[in-house]
Design a protein around this motif. Structure first.
Motif, PDB file in Angstrom:
ATOM      1  N   ILE A  45       4.847  12.931  29.883  1.00  0.00           N
ATOM      2  CA  ILE A  45       3.484  12.582  29.471  1.00  0.00           C
ATOM      3  C   ILE A  45       2.557  12.542  30.693  1.00  0.00           C
ATOM      4  O   ILE A  45       1.351  12.744  30.577  1.00  0.00           O
ATOM      5  N   PHE A  46       3.138  12.331  31.881  1.00  0.00           N
ATOM      6  CA  PHE A  46       2.295  12.260  33.082  1.00  0.00           C
ATOM      7  C   PHE A  46       1.718  13.633  33.438  1.00  0.00           C
ATOM      8  O   PHE A  46       0.684  13.729  34.075  1.00  0.00           O
ATOM      9  N   SER A  47       2.400  14.698  33.034  1.00  0.00           N
ATOM     10  CA  SER A  47       1.835  16.031  33.216  1.00  0.00           C
ATOM     11  C   SER A  47       1.002  16.421  32.007  1.00  0.00           C
ATOM     12  O   SER A  47      -0.022  17.078  32.124  1.00  0.00           O
ATOM     13  N   HIS A  48       1.486  16.020  30.831  1.00  0.00           N
ATOM     14  CA  HIS A  48       0.890  16.532  29.599  1.00  0.00           C
ATOM     15  C   HIS A  48      -0.435  15.852  29.234  1.00  0.00           C
ATOM     16  O   HIS A  48      -1.356  16.495  28.725  1.00  0.00           O
ATOM     17  N   ASP A  49      -0.521  14.550  29.488  1.00  0.00           N
ATOM     18  CA  ASP A  49      -1.736  13.812  29.109  1.00  0.00           C
ATOM     19  C   ASP A  49      -1.893  12.631  30.064  1.00  0.00           C
ATOM     20  O   ASP A  49      -1.785  11.469  29.679  1.00  0.00           O
ATOM     21  N   ARG A  50      -2.144  12.984  31.313  1.00  0.00           N
ATOM     22  CA  ARG A  50      -2.106  12.039  32.425  1.00  0.00           C
ATOM     23  C   ARG A  50      -2.967  10.792  32.218  1.00  0.00           C
ATOM     24  O   ARG A  50      -2.577   9.691  32.559  1.00  0.00           O
ATOM     25  N   SER A  51      -4.147  10.977  31.595  1.00  0.00           N
ATOM     26  CA  SER A  51      -5.031   9.810  31.495  1.00  0.00           C
ATOM     27  C   SER A  51      -4.991   9.157  30.118  1.00  0.00           C
ATOM     28  O   SER A  51      -5.830   8.319  29.803  1.00  0.00           O
ATOM     29  N   GLY A  52      -3.999   9.532  29.310  1.00  0.00           N
ATOM     30  CA  GLY A  52      -3.908   8.961  27.957  1.00  0.00           C
ATOM     31  C   GLY A  52      -3.226   7.594  27.931  1.00  0.00           C
ATOM     32  O   GLY A  52      -2.720   7.105  28.941  1.00  0.00           O
ATOM     33  N   ARG A  53      -3.204   7.007  26.723  1.00  0.00           N
ATOM     34  CA  ARG A  53      -2.658   5.652  26.563  1.00  0.00           C
ATOM     35  C   ARG A  53      -1.150   5.602  26.753  1.00  0.00           C
ATOM     36  O   ARG A  53      -0.590   4.625  27.238  1.00  0.00           O
ATOM     37  N   VAL A  54      -0.450   6.690  26.351  1.00  0.00           N
ATOM     38  CA  VAL A  54       1.007   6.678  26.459  1.00  0.00           C
ATOM     39  C   VAL A  54       1.426   6.736  27.933  1.00  0.00           C
ATOM     40  O   VAL A  54       2.344   6.028  28.363  1.00  0.00           O
ATOM     41  N   ALA A  55       0.708   7.562  28.718  1.00  0.00           N
ATOM     42  CA  ALA A  55       1.005   7.627  30.158  1.00  0.00           C
ATOM     43  C   ALA A  55       0.772   6.258  30.802  1.00  0.00           C
ATOM     44  O   ALA A  55       1.598   5.787  31.604  1.00  0.00           O
ATOM     45  N   ALA A  56      -0.324   5.604  30.420  1.00  0.00           N
ATOM     46  CA  ALA A  56      -0.614   4.274  30.999  1.00  0.00           C
ATOM     47  C   ALA A  56       0.502   3.290  30.636  1.00  0.00           C
ATOM     48  O   ALA A  56       0.945   2.490  31.473  1.00  0.00           O
ATOM     49  N   ALA A  57       0.976   3.376  29.384  1.00  0.00           N
ATOM     50  CA  ALA A  57       2.022   2.438  28.941  1.00  0.00           C
ATOM     51  C   ALA A  57       3.338   2.695  29.680  1.00  0.00           C
ATOM     52  O   ALA A  57       4.017   1.750  30.111  1.00  0.00           O
ATOM     53  N   TYR A  58       3.702   3.977  29.865  1.00  0.00           N
ATOM     54  CA  TYR A  58       4.947   4.257  30.588  1.00  0.00           C
ATOM     55  C   TYR A  58       4.819   3.921  32.078  1.00  0.00           C
ATOM     56  O   TYR A  58       5.797   3.537  32.713  1.00  0.00           O
ATOM     57  N   ALA A  59       3.611   4.035  32.619  1.00  0.00           N
ATOM     58  CA  ALA A  59       3.415   3.634  34.020  1.00  0.00           C
ATOM     59  C   ALA A  59       3.599   2.114  34.143  1.00  0.00           C
ATOM     60  O   ALA A  59       4.240   1.623  35.087  1.00  0.00           O
ATOM     61  N   ALA A  60       3.073   1.376  33.166  1.00  0.00           N
ATOM     62  CA  ALA A  60       3.219  -0.090  33.193  1.00  0.00           C
ATOM     63  C   ALA A  60       4.691  -0.477  33.013  1.00  0.00           C
ATOM     64  O   ALA A  60       5.196  -1.400  33.676  1.00  0.00           O
ATOM     65  N   LEU A  61       5.392   0.240  32.147  1.00  0.00           N
ATOM     66  CA  LEU A  61       6.826  -0.034  31.959  1.00  0.00           C
ATOM     67  C   LEU A  61       7.591   0.197  33.269  1.00  0.00           C
ATOM     68  O   LEU A  61       8.458  -0.593  33.648  1.00  0.00           O
ATOM     69  N   THR A  62       7.237   1.295  33.953  1.00  0.00           N
ATOM     70  CA  THR A  62       7.905   1.612  35.222  1.00  0.00           C
ATOM     71  C   THR A  62       7.769   0.442  36.192  1.00  0.00           C
ATOM     72  O   THR A  62       8.737   0.049  36.849  1.00  0.00           O
ATOM     73  N   LYS A  63       6.560  -0.140  36.254  1.00  0.00           N
ATOM     74  CA  LYS A  63       6.345  -1.292  37.148  1.00  0.00           C
ATOM     75  C   LYS A  63       7.241  -2.458  36.751  1.00  0.00           C
ATOM     76  O   LYS A  63       7.863  -3.096  37.588  1.00  0.00           O
TER      77      LYS A  63
END
Ligand code: ATP
Ligand code: MG
Length: 274
Positions: free
Chosen positions: A237-255
């Motif tokens: 999702i980080f390549s496919h829709d970098r600024s979308g809500r799903v990317a933000a959620a997976y980035a937060a999960l990573t943290k």
């Protein structure tokens, strides 16, 4: 390299976002500077396809070959690992893995075959994520024996939360009988549609009941067709829709996931000082 952490992404319920989470948490961890191997422990080969391998059945070497070589106590000739453009490494699988799973029943130390297969790779990675198949069979038991911890993706609906009890019982049985260091990192709510009251009610009741004893990640993965499209393109999702809500959620999960490790390290550091 410091110690590698092995995380099984598991739920015996099908279609809850295990593979999607493996890809996106994996790439999230790479973005955070970690070295990551993703292991496809599902004969469906969805993780392998999601990372752009068009025809997994045509692979010469895969997780099955590696497990076969462990079972026969021989060295594997050839390298099974595939490098993905987003920085994760993949140990791919295909339908041959279902034959391996059936064959496991007659093997000595049958619960340890996957653990032994990945043991030599740990020195090259900070994280190994194992994408489990939707069952509690021998392959999943192998993943839970190989793992230090589990992440449980779950959709906020009645049947999914009911199925969680069975999974939690299986995990604690494996912890008691085979892998005492196994921990539950947390339950991850996936495909969340916050517009429905049903989802809201189930999430708040899950957080207040199960959440008393087990972490329910603060990050919730929203439902979005953008997430579902990724596998078609073989990218995260980080390549496919970098600024979308799903990317933000997976980035937060990573943290949240990396914090678990940092806190554990700090704790063991202060234990040493004392
Ligand atoms: P299986 O049990 O078959 O291995 P799984 O638990 O690995 O399934 P996924 O394959 O990750 O689940 O997801 C199931 C389906 O839902 C896929 O088509 C996927 O693209 C889609 N999906 C995953 N996450 C989302 C999301 N956040 N929003 C919408 N669709 C999603
Ligand atoms: Mg899957």
């Amino acid at each position: 390299m410091e110690k590698c952490k092995v995380i099984a992404i598991t739920n015996q319920k099908g279609g809850v976002g295990k593979t999607t989470t493996t890809v996106n948490l994996g790439v999230g961890l790479v973005t955070a500077g970690k070295k990551v191997l993703l292991v496809d422990a599902d004969p469906q080969g969805s993780l392998t396809v999601s990372l752009g391998v068009k025809n997994p059945d045509a692979l010469d070497v895969s997780l099955s070959s590696l497990m076969q070589s462990v079972m026969e106590d021989e060295r594997l000739s050839g390298n099974a690992i595939i490098k993905h453009k987003e920085g994760v490494d993949l140990l791919p699988s295909n339908i041959e893995l279902s034959g391996i799973e059936t064959g496991l029943f007659n093997v000595m130390s049958r619960e340890y075959v996957l653990k032994n297969a990945i043991e030599g790779m740990k020195q090259n990675y900070d994280y190994i994520l194992i994408d489990c198949m939707p069952s509690l069979g021998m392959m999943t038991i192998n993943a839970l024996v190989a793992a230090d911890s589990v992440i449980i993706p779950s959709q906020p609906n009645f049947l999914s939360t009911k199925g969680l009890n069975l999974l939690l019982r299986s995990i604690s049985k494996i912890k008691r009988q085979i892998n005492p260091r196994l921990k539950i990192d947390g339950i991850l709510l996936t495909m969340v549609d916050n517009r429905t009251n049903n989802a809201k009610t189930i999430i708040s009741s899950l957080r207040s009941t199960v959440g008393e004893n087990i972490r329910v990640f603060r990050s919730e993965i929203p439902f979005s067709v953008r997430a579902a499209e990724c596998s078609l393109y073989g990218e995260s999702i980080f390549s496919h829709d970098r600024s979308g809500r799903v990317a933000a959620a997976y980035a937060a999960l990573t943290k949240e996931v990396t914090l678990i490790e940092e806190r554990a390290k700090n704790r063991s550091g202060s234990d040493r000082v004392r």
